[in-house]
Enzyme design. Structure first.
Site, short mmCIF file in Angstrom:
data_model
loop_
_atom_site.label_atom_id
_atom_site.label_comp_id
_atom_site.label_asym_id
_atom_site.label_seq_id
_atom_site.Cartn_x
_atom_site.Cartn_y
_atom_site.Cartn_z
N CYS A 191 7.79 -1.59 -1.74
CA CYS A 191 8.89 -2.26 -1.90
C CYS A 191 9.86 -2.20 -0.97
O CYS A 191 10.36 -2.93 -0.20
CB CYS A 191 9.47 -2.68 -3.13
SG CYS A 191 10.22 -1.15 -4.06
N HIS B 30 13.07 -0.62 -7.86
CA HIS B 30 12.35 -1.75 -7.02
C HIS B 30 13.28 -2.48 -6.28
O HIS B 30 14.58 -2.59 -6.63
CB HIS B 30 11.46 -2.67 -7.92
CG HIS B 30 11.00 -3.91 -6.99
ND1 HIS B 30 10.11 -3.57 -6.08
CD2 HIS B 30 11.27 -5.46 -7.09
CE1 HIS B 30 9.81 -4.75 -5.87
NE2 HIS B 30 10.51 -5.74 -6.30
N ASP C 190 10.54 -11.88 -2.65
CA ASP C 190 10.16 -10.59 -2.91
C ASP C 190 8.65 -10.38 -2.18
O ASP C 190 7.86 -10.99 -2.81
CB ASP C 190 9.85 -10.16 -4.55
CG ASP C 190 9.74 -8.82 -4.67
OD1 ASP C 190 9.10 -8.07 -3.78
OD2 ASP C 190 10.31 -8.30 -5.80
N GLU D 75 0.79 -1.23 -0.08
CA GLU D 75 -0.28 -0.05 -0.10
C GLU D 75 0.87 1.20 -0.04
O GLU D 75 1.92 1.27 0.33
CB GLU D 75 -0.89 -0.11 1.32
CG GLU D 75 -0.52 -0.31 2.46
CD GLU D 75 -0.26 1.09 3.45
OE1 GLU D 75 0.02 1.96 2.82
OE2 GLU D 75 -0.28 0.62 4.70
N ARG E 227 0.70 -2.24 12.59
CA ARG E 227 -0.11 -3.13 11.51
C ARG E 227 -0.37 -2.48 10.18
O ARG E 227 -1.59 -2.83 9.77
CB ARG E 227 -1.27 -3.71 12.11
CG ARG E 227 -0.86 -4.47 13.68
CD ARG E 227 -2.04 -5.04 14.13
NE ARG E 227 -2.39 -6.54 13.69
CZ ARG E 227 -1.54 -7.60 13.91
NH1 ARG E 227 -0.69 -7.51 14.79
NH2 ARG E 227 -1.86 -8.60 13.41
#
Length: 249
Positions: A67, A105, A119, A37, A62
């Site tokens: 990435c 990334h 990943d 997110e 939480r």
């Protein structure tokens, strides 16, 4: 790092020995528990790559992340458990061809009986680690992956049932530290050219498919198909975040 708290966060109660089986189990548990997110970007909250800040966000509060956050923290967990992990810079494949910039990334190499690609921060990516030195197809349900060589690069390829092989991202095997990704992390938080600044996204793998909040749409995919529902208000959006992802902004 508080390893028990992290394992509780991802609902993992299995073995923690250094083995391919444990890596696979941890990887899948992470994908089922921690959403990919970008909500903080749209709330105007700067993202931090500090280890303690990442732990507080993902484990204590939480939340999820993208990435740099998710793979950065997962790398720290694996190292704490005794795994040998290397951070790799990856360049994401574009829909029109070509690849994005370096450090776009963050992905992980884990060395066990051989090198594995792990990943937990690529959104709709592979669910189980992929053997890095195996050029053969590696099926995972209705999807297969393989690693192709391209000069100094390795390319992660994906094929869905009935489809063609398509590149996901390419990477070299050069080791990096999390701080090396800081500039690109800032780019993705602030640049209008970054797809992360274009709209809110929260997505989580499920045993039967995936659930996603994309803008004001709730999308559920299962083996039976895809169902999309409109979100009428910010209050409804917040309720969906809590109910489907366990996220409180």
């Amino acid at each position: 790092m508080d390893v028990p708290a992290y394992l509780e966060r991802i609902g993992y109660t299995g073995p923690i020995d250094v083995s391919p089986e444990t890596l696979r189990a941890l990887h899948l548990a992470h994908l089922y528990a921690v959403p990919f997110e970008n909500l903080d970007i749209h709330l105007g909250r700067p993202l931090s790559l500090d280890g303690a800040a990442l732990f507080d966000k993902v484990v204590t509060r939480r939340r999820g992340g993208f990435c740099y956050e998710l793979n950065g923290l997962f790398c720290a967990l694996l190292r704490e458990l005794g795994f040998r992990v290397t951070m790799l810079s990856a360049e994401v494949a574009g829909k029109a061809g070509g690849f994005s910039a370096a450090f776009d990334h963050l992905t992980l190499r884990v060395d066990l009986d051989g090198p594995w690609l792990a990943d937990v921060g690529f959104g709709d990516g592979f669910r189980l680690p992929v053997r890095l030195d195996d050029a053969a197809d590696q099926p995972q349900g209705d999807t297969a992956y393989r690693i192709a060589a391209d000069g100094d690069y390795r390319v992660l390829m994906r094929r869905d049932t009935g489809g063609d092989w398509t590149p996901q991202y390419r990477f070299t095997l050069q080791a990096h530290a999390l701080a090396d990704f800081a500039d690109r992390c800032l780019f993705h938080q602030t640049s209008p050219e970054s797809h992360f600044t274009q709209g809110r996204l929260c997505t989580l793998a499920t045993p039967g498919g995936r659930v996603t909040l994309s803008g004001m749409r709730l999308i559920e995919t299962t083996h039976a198909g895809r169902m999309e529902t409109g979100i009428a208000s910010e209050a409804e959006y917040a309720a969906a975040l809590r109910a489907r992802f366990g996220v409180i902004e």
